[in-house]
Design a protein around this motif. Structure first.
Motif, short mmCIF file in Angstrom:
data_model
loop_
_atom_site.label_atom_id
_atom_site.label_comp_id
_atom_site.label_asym_id
_atom_site.label_seq_id
_atom_site.Cartn_x
_atom_site.Cartn_y
_atom_site.Cartn_z
N GLY A 127 0.79 -1.23 0.00
CA GLY A 127 0.00 0.00 0.00
C GLY A 127 0.81 1.26 0.00
O GLY A 127 0.25 2.35 0.08
N TRP A 134 -2.73 -4.51 -5.02
CA TRP A 134 -3.80 -3.93 -4.21
C TRP A 134 -5.15 -4.61 -4.44
O TRP A 134 -6.18 -4.11 -4.00
CB TRP A 134 -3.93 -2.44 -4.51
N LEU A 178 -2.71 3.99 -2.57
CA LEU A 178 -3.97 3.45 -2.08
C LEU A 178 -4.39 4.26 -0.87
O LEU A 178 -3.67 4.33 0.13
CB LEU A 178 -3.81 1.97 -1.70
N ILE A 220 -7.90 3.85 -5.28
CA ILE A 220 -6.61 4.03 -5.94
C ILE A 220 -6.61 5.43 -6.55
O ILE A 220 -7.48 5.78 -7.34
CB ILE A 220 -6.37 2.96 -7.02
N ALA A 238 -8.59 -6.54 -1.13
CA ALA A 238 -7.16 -6.28 -0.95
C ALA A 238 -6.49 -7.44 -0.27
O ALA A 238 -7.08 -8.14 0.55
CB ALA A 238 -6.97 -5.00 -0.14
#
Length: 687
Positions: free
Chosen positions: A559, A588, A622, A628, A686
């Motif tokens: 992340g 992600w 993220l 995103i 995720a």
């Protein structure tokens, strides 16, 4: 020795013991180490003590010494010992067994060892009832003059250093001061409108609980002194009872026999009154009255100076606080605490400030600074500089550019002042922090595990000084980039938090670091702790403090932020950026969205390379909301806009695609350029 008509015959020449006895002069021997004292028979007779009544110590004389005299005699002996003298003498009032008053004179020779340490006093005790004029008058008057003159000189010297009303009252309440004044109670009242506020009362074995607030027209001696601007002298207990029946119930149970109430007059108006109560009885001599009035005049000047100081300090502190932000906004993702503390010494106002600026999209700017000087001009410059820097930041200028423009703004004010400052811009979603420093203290970061570090931030010159390099608007203030993890706390402060009276700021910084390391995690509690750490031990400077603690939990694996340079004419930069974007999207958990995210990012990068000359940067992260975010920054101030392209047009469809593909997009000004961004909500899970 023959008897001559009933009178005993005295040998010729008379023996010393006979000479002393006939003149009512006895001897004493006082061992200072053991405290034992010996009195011969004549000395016991002079003091009207039987041998079985005397305890063999100096305290055993107390029953024959008038109240208040014992402390004066002790002070006389102590001063002689301290000054290294070999002799001392004093008159004192005494009482015989039947209560009749008398006068006694004492004189001593001090014996010292080779090192000068006193260990013994040998002397005489003499009945002074038959001294010329008034028994003991000459010595007593000389002693009184010396004592009262010393009181005026000593009190005036001490009060010269008093800066506040509390300083004045502390001096007057000091038991040592009471001893020098010869009073058993000292009262200080300050005029407050139509009333007198009793702000101090010091005593030795006596207490007069007068009403805290009394009207100036009330029947009290302090009120009368203020009302008439004349001192009130009371030489006997009966005067208290007859003249002030409202006060008499408080005086009656005490050993008070006389008193004086002095008006405190400054610039022709009464600002308060001083009351002194004594166990002595009798009217005050003209010399005593003059000395007491001189004492009152000195106290009045000190009190007025202290009151003006406090008024000016309160005004200055209020002006300073008015220049600071009235409130600190709530910032999602962070806990912020700020503190400002005015200087504890001096009346001058300071130029320290702090500010918190919400920038949207999970970003916040925090700053702290200090304008040179301690006066109203410094505060005015501080207010202007804070607002100017806030405006530059809010317009979207980068930290380095905003700082450079603030420096130019301060130079244009032509105040001949400079300022130090630190500004930090934080993305609370990623924790990425961009910081710029202008001659200020390095910040401190406390990690979530409790470790504490000073962050070495690249610095530029203090604001307001001519830049070394005139080539670019932001070239003088390099930006330092670091990451603030969830649970980390950023500390910004001015040097008032680290200054110490010894002039060693490194010791103050060490104490600060230790307090931050061992202090509570909550920023409000930690801020209070750091302010208490300074207390009154600071070096006289004001202090500003800002603490920011990043909230949240660690991001999912992978992340962290991605950032890539887009150089003009480099065909490999977009290709590398696309590969990195696709890999991050997969990490992600948004693999099924990789094509559309890559396509939107490619369109934004192409626009930056085609329509600008300086290239730019592409970044992706993220966010804490599970989105995103792609950002492309360039140095062009021209804002893009979506337009409809014809069937055969070769351009114009980029922003249309971004609008269709992304969940949201927008443009933000960034100083000399802009940032075009878009966001995608992650539909997958995720990992």
């Amino acid at each position: 020795m023959a008897d001559r008509g009933g009178t005993p015959e005295v040998d010729w020449p008379a023996r010393p013991d006979m000479s002393l006895a006939l003149n009512r002069m006895g001897t004493f021997d006082w061992d200072l180490d053991s405290g034992q004292m010996h009195l011969d028979d004549t000395a016991l007779e002079v003091l009207d003590l039987r041998p079985d009544e005397f305890t063999g110590t100096a305290a055993g004389l107390g029953s024959r010494i008038a109240p208040g005299e014992e402390a004066r005699l002790d002070a006389r002996v102590s001063q002689a010992l301290k000054d290294g003298r070999s002799h001392y003498g004093a008159y004192f009032r005494s009482f015989r067994r039947d209560g009749s008053p008398g006068w006694t004179h004492i004189q001593g020779h001090i014996l010292r060892d080779p090192q000068g340490r006193p260990y013994r006093i040998i002397g005489i005790v003499r009945d002074a009832a038959h001294d010329p004029v008034e028994p003991g008058a000459g010595g007593e008057q000389a002693e009184g003059r010396r004592r009262m003159t010393g009181v005026v000189e000593r009190t005036t010297a001490i009060l010269a250093h008093a800066r506040t009303v509390n300083d004045v009252t502390d001096i007057l309440k000091d038991p040592e001061a009471l001893g020098h004044l010869g009073a058993v109670s000292v009262m200080l009242g300050i005029v407050d409108g139509g009333r007198i506020h009793l702000v101090a009362e010091g005593q030795l074995g006596s207490y007069v609980p007068e009403i805290e607030y009394t009207r100036i027209d009330a029947q009290f001696p302090m009120s009368e002194a203020v009302r008439n601007m004349q001192p009130v002298f009371l030489g006997a207990r009966e005067e208290f009872q007859l003249r002030y029946p409202n006060l008499w119930p408080y005086i009656e149970p005490l050993s008070v026999r006389s008193g004086v109430y002095l008006p405190l007059i400054a610039q022709g108006r009464p600002i308060g009154a001083l009351g002194l109560l004594y166990t002595r009885e009798g009217d005050f001599t003209a010399e005593e009255r003059n000395l007491l009035m001189a004492l009152g005049s000195g106290i009045a000047q000190s009190l007025q100076r202290a009151m003006l100081f406090e008024q000016e300090h309160d005004l200055a502190e209020g002006l300073q606080r008015a220049m600071l932000p009235r409130r600190i906004p709530e910032v999602p993702g962070a806990r912020i605490a700020v503190r400002y503390r005015a200087a504890r010494m001096g009346r001058d106002i300071g130029g320290d400030w702090y500010d918190v600026i919400p920038l949207g999209e999970g970003r916040v700017g925090v700053m702290i600074g200090d304008v040179e000087g301690h006066d109203t001009d410094a505060a005015a410059v501080m207010g202007q500089l804070r607002i100017a820097l806030r405006a530059y930041v809010s317009e979207g200028h980068s930290p380095g550019t905003a700082m450079s423009r603030a420096s130019a703004f301060l130079r244009e004010l032509e105040t001949e002042r400079f300022a130090t400052c630190t500004y930090a811009e934080i993305d609370l979603g990623t924790g990425i922090l961009h910081m710029v420093r202008a001659g200020h203290l390095d910040p401190v970061v406390r990690r979530g595990d409790g470790s504490c570090h000073r962050i070495q931030v690249a610095g530029g010159l203090p604001l307001g000084l001519p830049p070394r390099d005139q080539s670019g608007p932001g070239s003088g203030y390099p930006v330092t980039r670091l990451e603030l993890h969830p649970g980390d706390t950023l500390l910004l402060c001015t040097d008032g938090l680290t200054e110490r009276p010894d002039g060693r700021p490194e010791s103050g910084m060490q104490a600060l670091m230790e307090a931050v390391r061992s202090g509570p995690a909550d920023v409000e509690e930690l801020a209070d702790l750091l302010c208490d750490l300074v207390g009154d031990a600071g070096g006289g400077d004001d202090m500003a403090l800002l603490l920011l603690r990043r909230r949240g939990t660690p991001l999912p694996r992978g992340g962290g932020p991605l950032r890539q340079r887009l150089a003009p004419g480099d065909p490999d930069a977009p290709t590398l950026a696309r590969h990195l974007i696709r890999a991050a999207v997969a990490a992600w958990g948004a693999w099924d969205q990789a094509d559309e995210i890559e396509l939107a990012a490619d369109e934004l990068m192409t626009n930056a390379l085609v329509h600008t000359e300086g290239g730019g940067h592409v970044s992706m992260r993220l966010t804490g909301e599970g989105r995103i975010r792609i950002e492309v920054e360039d140095e062009s101030s021209a804002l893009p806009h979506r337009r409809e392209a014809g069937d055969w047009a070769v351009s114009g469809r980029g922003l249309m695609l971004v609008d269709r593909l992304a969940d949201s997009w927008g443009v933000e000004p960034r100083g000399g350029g802009k940032c075009v961004w878009c966001e995608f909500a992650v539909r997958g899970t995720a990992v």
